[in-house]
Structures are given as C-alpha cells and as structure tokens.
Motif scaffolding. Sequence first.
Motif, mmCIF file in Angstrom:
data_model
loop_
_atom_site.group_PDB
_atom_site.id
_atom_site.type_symbol
_atom_site.label_atom_id
_atom_site.label_comp_id
_atom_site.label_asym_id
_atom_site.label_seq_id
_atom_site.Cartn_x
_atom_site.Cartn_y
_atom_site.Cartn_z
ATOM 1 N N HIS A 183 0.868 -1.177 0.000
ATOM 2 C CA HIS A 183 0.000 0.000 0.000
ATOM 3 C C HIS A 183 0.904 1.227 0.000
ATOM 4 O O HIS A 183 1.632 1.478 0.971
ATOM 5 N N ARG A 237 1.984 5.408 -1.018
ATOM 6 C CA ARG A 237 1.636 6.806 -1.294
ATOM 7 C C ARG A 237 2.852 7.449 -1.957
ATOM 8 O O ARG A 237 3.979 7.339 -1.460
ATOM 9 N N GLY A 288 -4.808 2.885 -8.374
ATOM 10 C CA GLY A 288 -4.762 3.927 -7.358
ATOM 11 C C GLY A 288 -5.617 5.120 -7.703
ATOM 12 O O GLY A 288 -6.353 5.126 -8.698
ATOM 13 N N SER A 327 -5.055 11.358 -4.556
ATOM 14 C CA SER A 327 -5.643 11.728 -3.267
ATOM 15 C C SER A 327 -5.445 13.191 -2.931
ATOM 16 O O SER A 327 -6.113 13.725 -2.033
ATOM 17 N N ASP A 349 -2.311 7.701 -4.096
ATOM 18 C CA ASP A 349 -2.387 6.501 -3.257
ATOM 19 C C ASP A 349 -2.641 5.309 -4.169
ATOM 20 O O ASP A 349 -3.564 5.351 -4.995
ATOM 21 N N TYR A 408 -2.121 0.730 -4.793
ATOM 22 C CA TYR A 408 -1.775 -0.609 -4.331
ATOM 23 C C TYR A 408 -1.023 -1.316 -5.454
ATOM 24 O O TYR A 408 -1.371 -1.189 -6.633
ATOM 25 N N THR A 436 2.167 2.991 3.280
ATOM 26 C CA THR A 436 1.256 3.559 4.272
ATOM 27 C C THR A 436 0.828 2.558 5.336
ATOM 28 O O THR A 436 0.084 2.911 6.251
#
Length: 394
Positions: free
Chosen positions: A171, A173, A219, A222, A238, A240, A276
């Motif tokens: 995960h 960012r 993603g 964000s 953000d 994955y 994250t």
Amino acid sequence: MSLTLDDLVAALDALRPRMDEVSLAIHARPELKFAEFHAHELLTAWLGEEGFAVRAPVGGLATAFVAVHEGRSPGPYVAVLAEYDALPGVGHGCGHNLIAAGGAAAVIAVARALPDHPGTVAVIGTPGEEMGGAGKIRLADAGIFDGVDAAVMVHPGDRSLTARPGLAAAHLRVDFTGVSAHAAVSPWLGRSALAGAQLFLQALDAMRQFVPPTARLHGIVSDGGQAPNVVPAHAAVDLYARDTTAVSVESLVRRITDAADGAALATGTKAAVAETGPRYAERRNNTVLAERFGETVRALGVDITADGPGSPAGSSDIGNISHLLPVIHPYIQVADAGTPSHSEPMREAAATSFAHDRTQVAAAGLARVVADLLTEPELLAAARAEFDGAAGGQ
C-alpha cells in the motif's frame, strides 16, 4: 466427547435472532478502520453475556478484542477471526457485518453445545482490514496470536468457495513536491506537483503491459491541489501494488519508485514513495481444514468448491497470519453470481435474509471445524503437517 452437526445447527438456530440483530446493527452503522466502536461494543457485549472472558482493547488497537472460553482440560487454542470495518462511501460493501456476527455465533454455538470442551476457543476481533489497515498484522506483532494453534473465518461473496487465492500487496503513497505560483500571471515560476502525479500515472499505464499477468496496479489521486489558479506545490497518489508473491511485489515497488523518480525529473518536482501500512503477504489456505468446512456446508445443502490458483483475487491481512499458523478463509455465497465485492449491490445483499441464511450455514461450517480441532487431535496434526510442509517448501 461426541458432538453432531445437528447439535451445532440447533445451537445456531437458537442464536439466529441475536446473530441477525448484531449483523444488521453493524450494517446500519458502518465504521471505518480503527473506528469501529459501535461494532466492538455489540460484539463484546454479546460474547460477555455468553460467559466469554473479554479483553479489550488489545494489541494497542482501541477496537480490537479477544474473547476467550476456556475448556475444562488442556488442549488446542483455536480462534475465529471477526472483521467489522466498512469501506468509505460504500459502507458494508464487503459484508463484514456478516463476518463478525457469523463468527461470533459459531464460537458461541461451540461453547453452548460443547461446554466441557478441552482447550481454548476464542473470538479475536481484528479491526482495520480494509484500506490497508493491517489490523491482523499489528495484532500479530503485538503477540495476540502467540499460542494460537489454528485460526478460521469465512467471507461473504458471490460464490461459495472452500479456498481462494489471496495476493500479496503493498500500500503506497507517492508524494510530489513542486513550487507554487500564480497559474495565469507567472506559471513559469512554478513547478506543478500535479503534473508530476499525472505523468507518474501515465508511466504506470505504460508499465502495465510489461508486468506479470497476475500483477495489479491501481490507485487514485488523493491530492491534486487546492485551487485552479495556483500551481500545485503538492500532489499525492495513493495506490496498491499486488501480485501472487511478496517477492514479486517487491519488484513492482522498485519499478514504481523508478517511475515516480522519472516523472519528478521530467516535471522539475521531487517524488517520495512510502508504504502507508504493513505489507500483506500472499494467502496460504490450509486444505485439510478447508475441506472439513466444505463437508459441513455441503451436508447443509450448499454447493461449494475450491477456486483455482490462477483465479482473480484480492488481498487481506489474513495472508500474514496464514504464514504463522494454519488458517482458512472460505467464502459463502450471499449474492447473485457476478455481484462485485466492494460495491453497492453487495452492500444491499449483505442485509438480506438470504445472506443471513447463508451466514448461518457458514457459521455451522466454522463451528464444526473449531469443535473438531478441539476434540480430534489427528485433525490438528494433519493441518499442522500441511502447514509445516508448505512452509518448508518456500
């Protein structure tokens, strides 16, 4: 010490009104990761009323708990795992209300039908499974799974499956830092962090053709800036990165980092890639226990099979637990075939009578596995042998 399936079904029939009540109450008040205080209160109150010794909070997580029913003699420690967090915007589109209420009902049924059981049976409340919360991993790091011999849970879905693959996942960012300026008067004095994010996403799109077919990169932006007339000094993506093994995911993370650095270089910005939350491991399903679950579900009239190793899959923090001890994570159909998880249709299905009928069947399957693990040493030995063999082959 004899316990029939009819005994478990009778216990679950008696528990059905409370199971439905708890499930629907959780469904009606969706709570995001690590803020599941209402669900936590409902579950711990119910288990406490049934004579379980409840510890809460545990593992440094305010909404985690352990509810234990000790047996009359030494034996295995078997845990049923409960999830109860929801998704932003979608609510219980993953049906965690059913996981929580059905799991609690399964354990209570065992304690009622087999009050003199050996060993220990428990519900471990594991918050924050969604959105990379990694609640189970955090609890494992805090020692909550120490001494647990096997852990079981069941997940709602659009098919009934004794086992399904689970992907490893990172995960991430990606933060881009630029220079703000007036977007009309002097844009040349700025460096757009949003341009860096946009170019990075284009690089990911170009990369998708050249990653393994099993990999998933997805993603959202964000943070894309605050005002149209200001060159954004900050932007964030953000995302994955998933694949069938943690080794492959590590390779993907390196390539994603290179893409971010390249996008930053091209746009005169700076990029920083961070994880994250803890990384999710691939899932190792224990087929010995999964088939015992499947036998029970079939006996109650629900057709269930195992998914193939190459089937599409998501990720869950239970993958990490499956590398510590024997685990099952079967699925029970609660919605029409083809209904996607994490969707409004699945959310609506998770509140239906049909879903609760199927959850009761699944609870019987879990209760059968738990009871047999407590009373049949050979079952736990076989599950452990499979686990040790799989671990040795890695």
